[in-house]
Write a protein that holds these residues in place. Sequence first.
Motif, short mmCIF file in Angstrom:
data_model
loop_
_atom_site.label_atom_id
_atom_site.label_comp_id
_atom_site.label_asym_id
_atom_site.label_seq_id
_atom_site.Cartn_x
_atom_site.Cartn_y
_atom_site.Cartn_z
N SER A 117 11.45 -1.43 -1.27
CA SER A 117 10.27 -2.00 -2.00
C SER A 117 10.74 -3.53 -2.17
CB SER A 117 10.41 -1.19 -3.57
OG SER A 117 11.78 -1.84 -4.10
N HIS A 150 0.90 -1.11 -0.07
CA HIS A 150 0.02 -0.02 0.05
C HIS A 150 0.98 1.37 -0.02
CE1 HIS A 150 -2.61 -3.25 1.48
NE2 HIS A 150 -3.65 -2.39 1.24
N PRO A 151 1.65 1.46 -1.29
CA PRO A 151 2.54 2.56 -1.30
C PRO A 151 2.20 4.07 -0.84
CG PRO A 151 2.42 1.38 -3.10
CD PRO A 151 1.25 0.84 -2.47
N GLU A 152 0.79 4.10 -1.03
CA GLU A 152 0.36 5.44 -0.61
C GLU A 152 0.43 5.67 1.05
OE1 GLU A 152 -1.39 3.00 -1.50
OE2 GLU A 152 -3.12 3.22 0.16
N GLN A 153 -0.12 4.55 1.58
CA GLN A 153 0.01 4.61 3.03
C GLN A 153 1.36 4.70 3.76
OE1 GLN A 153 -2.75 4.20 5.38
NE2 GLN A 153 -3.64 5.08 3.49
N ASP A 173 -5.86 1.59 6.84
CA ASP A 173 -6.04 3.17 7.15
C ASP A 173 -5.29 3.41 8.35
OD1 ASP A 173 -6.84 5.56 7.94
OD2 ASP A 173 -8.87 5.21 7.92
N ARG A 206 -9.93 -1.96 4.04
CA ARG A 206 -9.09 -0.74 3.62
C ARG A 206 -7.97 -0.52 4.71
NH1 ARG A 206 -8.98 4.84 3.60
NH2 ARG A 206 -10.97 4.98 4.95
N GLY A 219 4.13 6.07 2.28
CA GLY A 219 4.54 7.25 1.91
C GLY A 219 4.03 8.28 3.03
N ARG A 220 2.59 8.06 3.41
CA ARG A 220 2.23 8.75 4.59
C ARG A 220 3.01 8.60 5.73
NH1 ARG A 220 -3.78 9.56 6.88
NH2 ARG A 220 -3.11 11.19 7.95
#
Length: 433
Positions: free
Chosen positions: A391, A275-278, A348, A346, A280-281
């Motif tokens: 990665s 979940h790269p967006e998580q 989160d 999800r 990154g966050r």
Amino acid sequence: MSGPGSVAASRARASESELSLLQLLKPAVLADPYPFYRKLREADPVHWDPFLHSWVVTRYADAVTVLTRSRAARTPSPERMRELGLQELAPYAAMMMQQILFMDPPDHTRIRSVCAAAFTPGRIAGLEQDIRQHADALIDEAAPRGRMDLLADFASRYTGLVLCQMLGLPPGNHNQLRRWAAEFGELVGNFEHDPETMDERAESLRQFKAYIAEQVIEQTAHPREGLISRLLAADVHGVRLSFDEIVANTLLMVGGGIEETANLIANGMASLLLHPEQLGRLIAEPEILPSAIEELLRFESTTQYTGRIAAEEMSMGGRLIQKGDAIIVVLAAANRDPARFADPERLDLTRADNRHVAFSWAAHYCLGAPLVRMAAKIAFSSLLRRLPGLSLETDRLTWRAMAAMRAIRALPVRFAAVSAAGTGRPPAASERA
Ligand code: HEM
């Protein structure tokens, strides 16, 4: 001969087997058990599993009720082990009956209160600096290579060292302890036992127990700083633990603690990398890490299920559970119950009101939870800070064949290779010289 009756009966059997927890033995279900848990929760949330002779509970509210109201004494006696054809394990059954996980009051309360007195927040905080150094040393080793198996090279070695530190065991033996812990996990985490490997597993448990017993004897004469010495010295309102109780519960903590914590770190990193967006966050906002760890525990709960015995008749989900019935509580399914968690599939990392059951609930709530939270915080923050560009090196993760535990086999990762001194770690005295 087959008539309409037998067709209906075989259909019923087919649908029973589709809902059986034995589905977890299928590699595809093991790889992603969540669609199966959802089907079970929706089709029959309080399900009688005729193959396991047990109720299987998958809704969050029911899980909490069962964990609050049922008995935990469920591990087979030596005689029962022999009846089940597991005679190799009979000598260890008596030991497992002395582990608090499988006890009810008053013995559970007596032993847990002594163990809890050794798990104080001050003691956990006192370990922090050494644990940070263990994480740094392992990352120093891997950083110049630019790749590693994050489970074998980091998570599992790290948690071996953390547990040795907590218990006061000599750190030189952490690799052997990890192997024993893994074999113990395979033994208690499966529905079926391969007769071919049974002797080996029993021998491994014999050695594991003998080692812990030796350490307890050694520390009776020469105490080391750690939980074992504290258990030996503990006197809570005149209550002291026997030698056998200390050995049994130390083995539980080493065995369960190493495996579960390594799985949390490896499964958690895998979830983040998928979940790269998580991810990154989390890198951009490291202050969300405590909430991220709770979400990683919920999302891929390393203890997939636990067991109980009904202490009384209970009506649940339109079913009547009789006193004495066995109940399996699927913690991982409860943790994805949409009636409790919004959009549960999800990931989160800032999820609010995230009171998951990954550490169980009520009297048997995991005693190691504060240590796990601290060790996980150090592990995730050190890995993310010091290994830029992490990665996955594979697009196919595989899982160990253990129904009760969610355990990845390996986590090959890549990152930008950096020298130990150039990775955000404060340089050691020898490097400054
Ligand atoms: C991610 C890591 C861990 C997870 C997910 C985890 C999970 C659990 C769960 C689900 C239970 C209760 C099972 C039940 O209700 O039947 C439990 C109990 C327990 N855990 Fe952990 N555990 C972890 C690490 C540890 C560590 C590191 C230690 C010790 C150093 C530890 C010590 C214990 C003990 C002593 C119990 C028994 C408590 C009782 O029965 O009163 N755990 N754990």
